[in-house]
Design an enzyme around this catalytic site. Structure first.
Site, short mmCIF file in Angstrom:
data_model
loop_
_atom_site.label_atom_id
_atom_site.label_comp_id
_atom_site.label_asym_id
_atom_site.label_seq_id
_atom_site.Cartn_x
_atom_site.Cartn_y
_atom_site.Cartn_z
N ASP A 111 38.16 19.49 31.30
CA ASP A 111 38.89 18.26 30.02
C ASP A 111 39.98 17.12 30.55
O ASP A 111 41.33 17.76 30.72
CB ASP A 111 39.30 19.29 28.76
N ASP A 125 38.52 10.61 29.52
CA ASP A 125 38.08 12.13 28.84
C ASP A 125 36.62 12.62 29.28
O ASP A 125 35.84 12.75 28.61
CB ASP A 125 38.43 12.27 27.91
#
Ligand SMILES: *[C@@H]1O[C@H](CO)[C@@H](O)[C@H](O)[C@H]1NC(C)=O
Ligand SMILES: *[C@@H]1O[C@H](CO)[C@@H](O)[C@H](O)[C@H]1NC(C)=O
Ligand SMILES: *[C@@H]1O[C@H](CO)[C@@H](O)[C@H](O)[C@H]1NC(C)=O
Ligand SMILES: *[C@@H]1O[C@H](CO)[C@@H](O)[C@H](O)[C@H]1NC(C)=O
Length: 468
Positions: free
Chosen positions: A105, A297
């Site tokens: 992440d 992201d």
């Protein structure tokens, strides 16, 4: 405990062939030996140098420091879960190392894994058992992280963490006892945050930043190639997901130049300004200034952005309509329309394939688009640019100078899209470790397409929100 840490590191040094133990030399007959102090072992210059380095390293470790490692590079193979819903890799924690699957992440900065005390949100998930690690230290401080829709909570701990052949002896992470439902989908046990320390809920240095900051990497960057299965006909719960590299870019996965764009002066998320967007070749109006801030992201499935911009995108697609019910904030459009969106972050315009734009079909003729309205509020970026975009480029997250780079995928990389194969087994580079608790490597068992709408809503908002 400390000696175990030293031992672990010594083995690491041996494995890189960087050092040898100084051996005492035989004492010649008739040589006088001073009696007052312990006899110093005769050493030549090289042996003294090695001895001195060993002493310094032992003290550094003993007092909690991090050693500069041999400059190096490593690859972690990624798994694509539930038709591009999430992309996870593997790392290992403890002594002896036990491996765990974790969401990779770049939109957050904390590492956490479910532990044996986990009571909610961890069913069918491999959990960390601190009792089995000789190097485990409980920091006994509460840990909570809040994502867009979901949270994880537990306590902070410290242990050896290894990934892609790299090791950080005293990595702080959350040993988590409570997870919001839907955040973890077996076989994923946690998440590794790959953004900057400044937004870490724990306040501690992320694994990647310790390595980058200590000069451990050949090049101060990490890179992703993510596969596409969303439009594959026979997608399985887990498929090969591409690769995550630390310390180098894999030249065989992209073509042309990597276009780097600098981050704002104090890095938080990996933020770039979105400067232009086209839909079907027509420019659409997107917000400027801070409203153009886009978090790049990997931990988010889709692309969320300001309402006005999302409306402007669908205004270019005849027959599109705002979604209703659970699809509020999304738009539907005729599945027969091939939507070509392209985005620029100050450099080239990067196309998003129509396959990634088409999230799922919800009626005989209508599909849902993968770009949705997002009101981040607070100090979070206005756009969250997730895997819908990132599957279309080779993406590079550079520590110094702080920047994000994109390049076109090579034919080698593109050839991996939609090709069924076994998902990679957990690897941590040169050191092999296998996961505990054979909980199976299947996903939820639900057909990926059907589970996707639910997963997307969770994963699409897997974005850390600032807690005031
Ligand atoms: C760490 O200590 C806290 C109490 O301070 C406890 O609640 C938690 O279960 C401990 N964690 C582990 C993994 O031992
Ligand atoms: C680079 O990518 C290619 C294609 O996936 C792969 O075969 C190769 O092993 C990778 N190189 C490294 C050093 O990871
Ligand atoms: C999936 O989409 C990609 C990109 O648009 C395309 O090249 C590929 O042929 C599609 N695959 C299938 C099975 O339709
Ligand atoms: C995984 O799923 C396949 C079918 O998709 C099934 O045959 C297999 O038994 C499952 N394995 C486990 C460990 O659940």
């Amino acid at each position: 405990m400390l000696s175990s840490i030293s031992l672990a590191f010594t083995l690491l040094l041996f494995s890189s062939g960087a050092i040898a133990v100084p051996k005492p030399l035989p004492v010649a007959a008739g040589q006088s030996i001073p009696l007052v102090r312990r006899a110093p072992t005769p050493r030549d210059a090289t042996e003294w140098e090695i001895w001195a380095k060993n002493e310094k390293d032992k003290l550094t470790i003993k007092y909690g420091g991090t050693l500069p490692q041999k400059r190096s590079e490593g690859t972690n193979l990624i798994t694509n879960q539930n038709a591009d819903s999430s992309f996870y890799g593997s790392l290992a924690i403890g002594t002896p190392p036990v491996s765990f699957n974790v969401i990779l992440d770049t939109g957050s900065s904390d590492l956490w894994v479910a532990d044996t005390s986990c009571s909610t949100g961890c069913s069918r998930v491999s959990v960390f058992d601190s009792v089995t690690s000789s190097t485990f230290q409980n920091l006994s401080q509460p840990f909570t992280i809040q994502y867009g829709s979901g949270a994880a909570a537990g306590s902070l701990a410290q242990d050896v963490v290894q990934m892609a052949g790299f090791s950080v002896p005293n990595q702080v992470f959350g040993a988590v006892s409570q997870v919001s439902s839907g955040l973890l989908n077996s076989p994923v046990s946690g998440l590794i945050g790959l953004a900057w320390q400044s937004i870490a809920s724990s306040g501690h240095t992320p694994f990647w930043q310790t390595l980058a900051g200590s000069g451990a990497w050949t090049q101060p960057l990490m890179a992703f190639q993510l596969t596409r299965f969303i439009n594959a006909s026979d997608v399985r719960p887990t498929e090969p997901g591409g690769s995550f590299t630390m310390g180098f870019v894999n030249d065989s996965l992209y073509t042309g130049n990597i276009d780097y764009q600098n981050l704002p002066s104090t890095p938080t998320y990996w933020i770039l300004p979105m400067t232009a967007m086209t839909v079907q070749g027509n420019a659409v109006t997107i917000p400027t200034g801070t409203a153009a801030d886009s978090a790049i992201d990997t931990g988010t499935t889709l692309v969320g952005g300001p309402s006005s911009a999302i409306q402007a995108i669908f205004a270019q697609i005849p027959g599109s309509q705002p979604g209703t019910g659970n699809w509020e904030g999304y738009y539907t459009y005729p599945c027969s329309t091939e939507v070509n969106v392209a985005i620029s972050f100050g450099g080239p315009s990067w196309p998003v394939s129509p396959a990634d734009f088409q999230l799922t079909q919800i009626s005989s003729s209508q599909c849902v688009g993968a770009f949705f309205e997002l009101n981040t509020g607070g100090s979070a970026p206005s756009w969250i640019v997730g895997d819908t975009f990132l599957k279309n480029v080779y993406s590079v997250f550079r520590y110094n100078p702080p920047s994000v780079g994109f390049a076109a995928l090579s034919q080698t990389a593109l050839a991996m899209n939609g090709v069924n194969a076994a998902a990679p087994t957990p690897t941590i580079g040169s050191i092999s470790a296998s996961a505990t608790a054979g909980l199976g490597s299947n996903g939820s068992g639900v057909s990926p397409r059907l589970s996707f709408s639910g997963l997307a809503l969770v994963a699409a908002t897997l974005v850390r929100v600032f807690l005031l």
